[in-house]
Motif scaffolding. Structure first.
Motif, PDB file in Angstrom:
ATOM      1  N   GLY A 183      -4.512 -19.318 -14.334  1.00  0.00           N
ATOM      2  CA  GLY A 183      -4.293 -18.719 -13.031  1.00  0.00           C
ATOM      3  C   GLY A 183      -5.355 -17.664 -12.763  1.00  0.00           C
ATOM      4  O   GLY A 183      -6.018 -17.186 -13.684  1.00  0.00           O
ATOM      5  N   ILE A 188       6.954 -21.955 -10.019  1.00  0.00           N
ATOM      6  CA  ILE A 188       5.682 -22.687 -10.018  1.00  0.00           C
ATOM      7  C   ILE A 188       5.466 -23.359 -11.366  1.00  0.00           C
ATOM      8  O   ILE A 188       5.031 -24.514 -11.440  1.00  0.00           O
ATOM      9  CB  ILE A 188       4.516 -21.733  -9.666  1.00  0.00           C
ATOM     10  N   LYS A 189       5.776 -22.656 -12.442  1.00  0.00           N
ATOM     11  CA  LYS A 189       5.616 -23.214 -13.795  1.00  0.00           C
ATOM     12  C   LYS A 189       6.506 -24.435 -13.982  1.00  0.00           C
ATOM     13  O   LYS A 189       6.110 -25.403 -14.637  1.00  0.00           O
ATOM     14  CB  LYS A 189       5.927 -22.139 -14.847  1.00  0.00           C
ATOM     15  N   ILE A 247      -2.768 -15.171  -7.747  1.00  0.00           N
ATOM     16  CA  ILE A 247      -2.089 -14.024  -7.162  1.00  0.00           C
ATOM     17  C   ILE A 247      -3.144 -13.097  -6.570  1.00  0.00           C
ATOM     18  O   ILE A 247      -4.150 -12.815  -7.214  1.00  0.00           O
ATOM     19  CB  ILE A 247      -1.290 -13.236  -8.218  1.00  0.00           C
ATOM     20  N   ARG A 281       9.090 -16.350  -8.699  1.00  0.00           N
ATOM     21  CA  ARG A 281       8.243 -17.339  -8.016  1.00  0.00           C
ATOM     22  C   ARG A 281       7.266 -17.998  -9.002  1.00  0.00           C
ATOM     23  O   ARG A 281       7.044 -19.200  -8.948  1.00  0.00           O
ATOM     24  CB  ARG A 281       7.451 -16.707  -6.869  1.00  0.00           C
ATOM     25  N   LEU A 282       6.698 -17.198  -9.898  1.00  0.00           N
ATOM     26  CA  LEU A 282       5.776 -17.751 -10.890  1.00  0.00           C
ATOM     27  C   LEU A 282       6.497 -18.725 -11.823  1.00  0.00           C
ATOM     28  O   LEU A 282       5.951 -19.770 -12.192  1.00  0.00           O
ATOM     29  CB  LEU A 282       5.111 -16.634 -11.694  1.00  0.00           C
ATOM     30  N   ALA A 330       5.478 -15.730 -17.274  1.00  0.00           N
ATOM     31  CA  ALA A 330       5.831 -16.999 -16.636  1.00  0.00           C
ATOM     32  C   ALA A 330       5.172 -18.196 -17.314  1.00  0.00           C
ATOM     33  O   ALA A 330       5.457 -19.338 -16.968  1.00  0.00           O
ATOM     34  CB  ALA A 330       5.454 -16.956 -15.159  1.00  0.00           C
ATOM     35  N   ILE A 371       0.625 -15.228  -3.051  1.00  0.00           N
ATOM     36  CA  ILE A 371       0.419 -16.305  -4.017  1.00  0.00           C
ATOM     37  C   ILE A 371      -0.128 -17.518  -3.282  1.00  0.00           C
ATOM     38  O   ILE A 371       0.372 -17.887  -2.221  1.00  0.00           O
ATOM     39  CB  ILE A 371       1.740 -16.678  -4.722  1.00  0.00           C
ATOM     40  N   ASN A 412       3.134 -10.364 -15.461  1.00  0.00           N
ATOM     41  CA  ASN A 412       4.069 -11.343 -14.903  1.00  0.00           C
ATOM     42  C   ASN A 412       3.546 -12.763 -15.085  1.00  0.00           C
ATOM     43  O   ASN A 412       4.322 -13.686 -15.363  1.00  0.00           O
ATOM     44  CB  ASN A 412       4.342 -11.045 -13.427  1.00  0.00           C
ATOM     45  N   MET A 413       2.242 -12.960 -14.943  1.00  0.00           N
ATOM     46  CA  MET A 413       1.658 -14.280 -15.167  1.00  0.00           C
ATOM     47  C   MET A 413       1.878 -14.719 -16.617  1.00  0.00           C
ATOM     48  O   MET A 413       2.245 -15.870 -16.870  1.00  0.00           O
ATOM     49  CB  MET A 413       0.165 -14.271 -14.827  1.00  0.00           C
ATOM     50  N   TYR A 435       2.417  -8.824  -2.927  1.00  0.00           N
ATOM     51  CA  TYR A 435       1.714  -9.924  -3.581  1.00  0.00           C
ATOM     52  C   TYR A 435       1.546 -11.096  -2.622  1.00  0.00           C
ATOM     53  O   TYR A 435       2.394 -11.346  -1.771  1.00  0.00           O
ATOM     54  CB  TYR A 435       2.501 -10.414  -4.794  1.00  0.00           C
TER      55      TYR A 435
END
Length: 85
Positions: A49, A39-40, A1, A35-36, A72, A10, A68-69, A8
Motif C-alpha cells: 500500500g 479491503i484486505k 491512504i 475500512r482497511l 490490517a 482511501i 493501521n496499514m 483520511y
C-alpha cells in the motif's frame, strides 16, 4: 491512504472513500482500520500500500496511518509525495 487536514482519503482502484475527522477534530483511527480490514478481505493476497500526507501535517499522523496499514495486513508500505490521485 492520503492523510489530509480533514481526515483520511482511501483510493482502491477507481473506488475512493473519505473518513472525516471525528467531531473533536481527531483522526478516526477505528474507522480507518475497519475500512482497511474490509479491503484486505476483498484483496487477501494484497500486501502493499501507499501512504501520502499533506506536508504541513505532523509526522505522527503519517505514522498512525502506517500503523493501521500494518494492523490490517499491509506490511509493504511505500511513502509517496503529492497526495493520492
Amino acid at each position: 491512504i492520503d492523510v489530509k487536514d480533514g481526515g483520511y482519503h482511501i483510493v482502491i482502484g477507481a473506488k475512493q472513500m473519505d473518513i472525516p475527522k471525528k467531531a473533536g477534530g481527531e483522526y478516526d483511527e477505528e474507522t480507518l482500520l475497519a475500512r482497511l480490514m474490509e479491503i484486505k478481505q476483498v484483496y487477501p493476497d494484497k500486501v502493499d500500500g501507499v501512504i501520502t500526507m499533506e506536508e504541513h501535517l505532523k509526522y505522527d499522523f503519517l505514522i498512525h496511518g502506517m500503523d493501521n496499514m500494518l494492523q490490517a495486513g499491509f506490511p509493504a508500505i511505500s511513502v509517496a509525495t503529492g497526495g493520492a490521485k
